[in-house]
Design a protein around this motif. Structure first.
Motif, PDB file in Angstrom:
ATOM      1  N   VAL A 180       0.852  -1.193   0.000  1.00 46.31           N
ATOM      2  CA  VAL A 180       0.000   0.000   0.000  1.00 46.31           C
ATOM      3  C   VAL A 180       0.888   1.244   0.000  1.00 46.31           C
ATOM      4  O   VAL A 180       2.055   1.200   0.414  1.00 46.31           O
ATOM      5  CB  VAL A 180      -0.947   0.029   1.222  1.00 46.31           C
ATOM      6  N   PHE A 181       0.313   2.352  -0.472  1.00 47.31           N
ATOM      7  CA  PHE A 181       1.004   3.645  -0.481  1.00 47.31           C
ATOM      8  C   PHE A 181       0.208   4.606   0.389  1.00 47.31           C
ATOM      9  O   PHE A 181      -1.013   4.695   0.276  1.00 47.31           O
ATOM     10  CB  PHE A 181       1.135   4.180  -1.905  1.00 47.31           C
ATOM     11  N   ILE A 182       0.935   5.311   1.265  1.00 44.12           N
ATOM     12  CA  ILE A 182       0.305   6.244   2.209  1.00 44.12           C
ATOM     13  C   ILE A 182       0.907   7.624   1.995  1.00 44.12           C
ATOM     14  O   ILE A 182       2.101   7.828   2.210  1.00 44.12           O
ATOM     15  CB  ILE A 182       0.486   5.806   3.673  1.00 44.12           C
ATOM     16  N   SER A 183       0.083   8.562   1.561  1.00 49.56           N
ATOM     17  CA  SER A 183       0.534   9.939   1.340  1.00 49.56           C
ATOM     18  C   SER A 183       0.086  10.824   2.492  1.00 49.56           C
ATOM     19  O   SER A 183      -1.097  10.866   2.835  1.00 49.56           O
ATOM     20  CB  SER A 183      -0.029  10.478   0.023  1.00 49.56           C
ATOM     21  N   ASN A 184       1.045  11.513   3.088  1.00 47.24           N
ATOM     22  CA  ASN A 184       0.789  12.480   4.149  1.00 47.24           C
ATOM     23  C   ASN A 184       0.645  13.853   3.499  1.00 47.24           C
ATOM     24  O   ASN A 184       1.547  14.300   2.789  1.00 47.24           O
ATOM     25  CB  ASN A 184       1.964  12.443   5.138  1.00 47.24           C
ATOM     26  N   LEU A 185      -0.466  14.533   3.740  1.00 47.71           N
ATOM     27  CA  LEU A 185      -0.754  15.783   3.045  1.00 47.71           C
ATOM     28  C   LEU A 185      -0.253  17.028   3.777  1.00 47.71           C
ATOM     29  O   LEU A 185      -0.521  18.155   3.349  1.00 47.71           O
ATOM     30  CB  LEU A 185      -2.261  15.913   2.785  1.00 47.71           C
ATOM     31  N   LEU A 186       0.499  16.840   4.863  1.00 49.43           N
ATOM     32  CA  LEU A 186       1.044  17.991   5.584  1.00 49.43           C
ATOM     33  C   LEU A 186       2.140  18.679   4.771  1.00 49.43           C
ATOM     34  O   LEU A 186       2.881  18.019   4.039  1.00 49.43           O
ATOM     35  CB  LEU A 186       1.644  17.560   6.920  1.00 49.43           C
ATOM     36  N   PRO A 187       2.313  20.001   4.951  1.00 53.67           N
ATOM     37  CA  PRO A 187       3.476  20.684   4.355  1.00 53.67           C
ATOM     38  C   PRO A 187       4.745  20.289   5.096  1.00 53.67           C
ATOM     39  O   PRO A 187       4.692  19.654   6.158  1.00 53.67           O
ATOM     40  CB  PRO A 187       3.142  22.165   4.541  1.00 53.67           C
ATOM     41  N   ASP A 188       5.897  20.673   4.561  1.00 55.02           N
ATOM     42  CA  ASP A 188       7.177  20.318   5.178  1.00 55.02           C
ATOM     43  C   ASP A 188       7.413  21.058   6.487  1.00 55.02           C
ATOM     44  O   ASP A 188       8.111  20.557   7.379  1.00 55.02           O
ATOM     45  CB  ASP A 188       8.337  20.622   4.221  1.00 55.02           C
ATOM     46  N   THR A 189       6.858  22.274   6.600  1.00 54.62           N
ATOM     47  CA  THR A 189       7.074  23.111   7.782  1.00 54.62           C
ATOM     48  C   THR A 189       5.734  23.557   8.355  1.00 54.62           C
ATOM     49  O   THR A 189       4.824  23.919   7.613  1.00 54.62           O
ATOM     50  CB  THR A 189       7.914  24.351   7.416  1.00 54.62           C
ATOM     51  N   LEU A 190       5.630  23.506   9.685  1.00 54.76           N
ATOM     52  CA  LEU A 190       4.414  23.915  10.380  1.00 54.76           C
ATOM     53  C   LEU A 190       4.767  24.750  11.598  1.00 54.76           C
ATOM     54  O   LEU A 190       5.902  24.707  12.095  1.00 54.76           O
ATOM     55  CB  LEU A 190       3.629  22.677  10.848  1.00 54.76           C
ATOM     56  N   LYS A 191       3.769  25.466  12.099  1.00 52.00           N
ATOM     57  CA  LYS A 191       3.960  26.203  13.348  1.00 52.00           C
ATOM     58  C   LYS A 191       3.703  25.280  14.537  1.00 52.00           C
ATOM     59  O   LYS A 191       2.953  24.300  14.448  1.00 52.00           O
ATOM     60  CB  LYS A 191       3.022  27.410  13.410  1.00 52.00           C
ATOM     61  N   GLN A 192       4.327  25.613  15.649  1.00 56.21           N
ATOM     62  CA  GLN A 192       4.166  24.865  16.892  1.00 56.21           C
ATOM     63  C   GLN A 192       2.691  24.810  17.288  1.00 56.21           C
ATOM     64  O   GLN A 192       1.957  25.777  17.144  1.00 56.21           O
ATOM     65  CB  GLN A 192       4.983  25.563  17.986  1.00 56.21           C
ATOM     66  N   GLY A 193       2.248  23.640  17.787  1.00 55.51           N
ATOM     67  CA  GLY A 193       0.866  23.487  18.237  1.00 55.51           C
ATOM     68  C   GLY A 193       0.168  22.311  17.579  1.00 55.51           C
ATOM     69  O   GLY A 193       0.807  21.437  16.980  1.00 55.51           O
ATOM     70  N   LYS A 194      -1.156  22.301  17.683  1.00 56.86           N
ATOM     71  CA  LYS A 194      -1.968  21.213  17.128  1.00 56.86           C
ATOM     72  C   LYS A 194      -2.348  21.509  15.683  1.00 56.86           C
ATOM     73  O   LYS A 194      -2.626  22.647  15.319  1.00 56.86           O
ATOM     74  CB  LYS A 194      -3.231  21.013  17.964  1.00 56.86           C
ATOM     75  N   HIS A 195      -2.384  20.431  14.880  1.00 54.77           N
ATOM     76  CA  HIS A 195      -2.736  20.566  13.465  1.00 54.77           C
ATOM     77  C   HIS A 195      -3.551  19.361  13.006  1.00 54.77           C
ATOM     78  O   HIS A 195      -3.243  18.228  13.385  1.00 54.77           O
ATOM     79  CB  HIS A 195      -1.469  20.655  12.602  1.00 54.77           C
ATOM     80  N   PRO A 196      -4.577  19.599  12.180  1.00 50.85           N
ATOM     81  CA  PRO A 196      -5.246  18.459  11.545  1.00 50.85           C
ATOM     82  C   PRO A 196      -4.282  17.804  10.569  1.00 50.85           C
ATOM     83  O   PRO A 196      -3.451  18.480   9.946  1.00 50.85           O
ATOM     84  CB  PRO A 196      -6.437  19.099  10.823  1.00 50.85           C
ATOM     85  N   ILE A 197      -4.367  16.497  10.442  1.00 53.63           N
ATOM     86  CA  ILE A 197      -3.505  15.776   9.501  1.00 53.63           C
ATOM     87  C   ILE A 197      -4.374  14.879   8.634  1.00 53.63           C
ATOM     88  O   ILE A 197      -5.337  14.268   9.108  1.00 53.63           O
ATOM     89  CB  ILE A 197      -2.422  14.960  10.239  1.00 53.63           C
ATOM     90  N   LYS A 198      -4.037  14.829   7.362  1.00 56.77           N
ATOM     91  CA  LYS A 198      -4.818  14.060   6.405  1.00 56.77           C
ATOM     92  C   LYS A 198      -3.904  13.137   5.614  1.00 56.77           C
ATOM     93  O   LYS A 198      -2.781  13.505   5.271  1.00 56.77           O
ATOM     94  CB  LYS A 198      -5.567  15.009   5.457  1.00 56.77           C
ATOM     95  N   PHE A 199      -4.386  11.924   5.347  1.00 56.35           N
ATOM     96  CA  PHE A 199      -3.645  10.942   4.568  1.00 56.35           C
ATOM     97  C   PHE A 199      -4.510  10.451   3.417  1.00 56.35           C
ATOM     98  O   PHE A 199      -5.739  10.470   3.496  1.00 56.35           O
ATOM     99  CB  PHE A 199      -3.272   9.721   5.427  1.00 56.35           C
ATOM    100  N   LEU A 200      -3.848   9.991   2.361  1.00 60.75           N
ATOM    101  CA  LEU A 200      -4.510   9.255   1.291  1.00 60.75           C
ATOM    102  C   LEU A 200      -3.825   7.904   1.198  1.00 60.75           C
ATOM    103  O   LEU A 200      -2.610   7.826   1.026  1.00 60.75           O
ATOM    104  CB  LEU A 200      -4.410   9.987  -0.046  1.00 60.75           C
ATOM    105  N   MET A 201      -4.616   6.824   1.346  1.00 59.42           N
ATOM    106  CA  MET A 201      -4.064   5.481   1.283  1.00 59.42           C
ATOM    107  C   MET A 201      -4.601   4.758   0.047  1.00 59.42           C
ATOM    108  O   MET A 201      -5.803   4.816  -0.242  1.00 59.42           O
ATOM    109  CB  MET A 201      -4.399   4.668   2.538  1.00 59.42           C
ATOM    110  N   SER A 202      -3.685   4.100  -0.670  1.00 60.88           N
ATOM    111  CA  SER A 202      -4.047   3.395  -1.903  1.00 60.88           C
ATOM    112  C   SER A 202      -3.394   2.016  -1.914  1.00 60.88           C
ATOM    113  O   SER A 202      -2.310   1.825  -1.361  1.00 60.88           O
ATOM    114  CB  SER A 202      -3.597   4.183  -3.138  1.00 60.88           C
TER     115      SER A 202
END
Length: 282
Positions: A180-202
Motif C-alpha cells: 500500500v502507499f500512504i501519502s501524508n498531506l502535511l506541508p514540510d514546515t508547520l507552526k508549533q501546536g496542534k494541526h489536523p492531519i490528512k492521509f490518502l491510502m491506496s
C-alpha cells in the motif's frame, strides 16, 4: 403622500432590486451554482497556480496547472481547455490520469477523476509516487481522454516531476492488502501546536492504485533531538475514498517525526516502518 414622492420611493426600491439581482447573478457566476442549488467548485485563480505544460490538439489548447511545482508528493492538478477561438471548452466526457513511463515498464499512481469546474477548467488530485529518473524512459505524463463526434482521443502532456525535499509518500507491505502507499498531506514546515492531519491510502494493483479504506492510522509524534514525543495526538480515521483524518500536536520548535502504524481488525498491519519528517517553527 404626493405623486413625486411616491415616484421617488418607487425608483429607489426598484434600484435596490436591480442591484440585488445583479449581485446574485455575479455570485452565481463566481460560484457556479448547480441545478440542485449547491455551490459547485469555484473557478481557480490562474495567477496563483503554477503553469506545468501545454499542447494543441485538433484546434483545442490544453494547459496544465498545479498547486506547486510537481514533485513526488500529493498534488492538485488543473487542466484548462480552450477552442481555436480562445473560448472555454467544456465536455462531460473529459477525463485524465497520470502515468509513469520508465521505458521497460509503465505504472500509474493514486488519482481522482477530474471535476468539471466550468469555463473550460477541470480539477483532480493525484500522487506521483516517484520522481522522474534521468535516462530511464520519458517519465510522467498526464493522459487526457476526450470523446468528440463519437471518437475517443487521448492527449499526452509531459509532466516534469522532481524529487521532493521531504518524503510525503511512503509504501509498506501489509497483512491483507499486499503493498500500500500512504501519502501524508502535511506541508514540510508547520507552526508549533496542534494541526489536523490528512492521509490518502491506496492499494497497488499492477499499475493501478485504487483507494483503500477500512484501516485506522495510529499516530505518534517524536522529537529525536530531545528524546520525547507529545500528547494530544488523535489517530486518523477513514472518511471515504481512501482519505483519513486525524490530529497531531507539536509542543516545541525543531525537527519532529510522525510515526505511523496501520491497524486493521484490531491488529497492526504494516510490515515496514512508516515515518514522516516535519520541521516545526514558533
Amino acid at each position: 403622500m404626493n405623486l413625486s414622492k411616491q415616484v421617488f420611493q418607487f425608483l429607489v426600491a426598484f434600484s435596490v432590486v436591480l442591484y440585488a439581482i445583479a449581485c446574485t447573478e455575479q455570485n452565481s457566476q463566481k460560484k457556479h451554482v448547480g441545478a440542485n442549488g449547491a455551490a459547485a467548485p469555484a473557478i481557480p485563480d490562474e495567477s496563483k497556480l503554477i503553469a506545468i505544460a501545454d499542447t494543441v490538439y485538433k484546434g483545442l489548447t490544453f494547459k496544465v496547472y498545479a498547486d506547486a511545482k510537481l514533485d513526488n508528493k500529493y498534488h492538485t492538478v488543473y487542466l484548462q481547455v480552450k477552442d481555436k477561438e480562445g473560448k472555454p471548452f467544456n465536455s462531460s466526457s473529459l477525463d485524465y490520469y497520470p502515468q509513469m513511463d520508465m521505458g521497460l515498464m509503465k505504472h500509474g499512481g493514486p488519482f481522482e477523476h477530474p471535476v468539471a469546474l466550468g469555463e473550460g477548467w477541470y480539477r483532480g488530485s493525484m500522487v506521483f509516487i516517484m520522481a522522474d529518473i534521468p535516462d530511464m524512459g520519458p517519465g510522467w505524463h498526464l493522459y487526457t481522454t476526450l470523446e468528440t463526434k463519437g471518437k475517443k482521443d487521448t492527449i499526452a502532456l509531459k509532466l516534469p516531476v522532481s524529487a521532493a525535499k521531504t518524503m510525503r509518500t511512503m509504501s509498506s507491505g501489509t497483512r491483507d492488502d499486499s503493498r500500500v502507499f500512504i501519502s501524508n498531506l502535511l506541508p514540510d514546515t508547520l507552526k508549533q501546536g496542534k494541526h489536523p492531519i490528512k492521509f490518502l491510502m491506496s492499494r497497488m494493483e499492477h499499475h493501478d492504485f485504487p483507494p483503500l479504506d477500512g484501516y485506522l492510522i495510529k499516530l505518534k509524534t517524536n522529537m529525536p533531538a530531545m528524546g520525547h514525543g507529545s500528547s494530544g495526538n488523535k489517530d486518523a480515521e477513514a472518511i471515504g475514498q481512501g482519505y483519513y483524518e486525524g490530529e497531531v500536536n507539536f509542543s516545541m520548535a525543531g525537527q519532529w517525526e510522525i510515526i505511523v502504524e496501520l491497524w486493521k481488525d484490531g491488529k497492526k498491519a504494516n510490515q515496514d516502518d512508516i515515518k514522516y519528517q516535519v520541521y516545526i517553527i514558533k
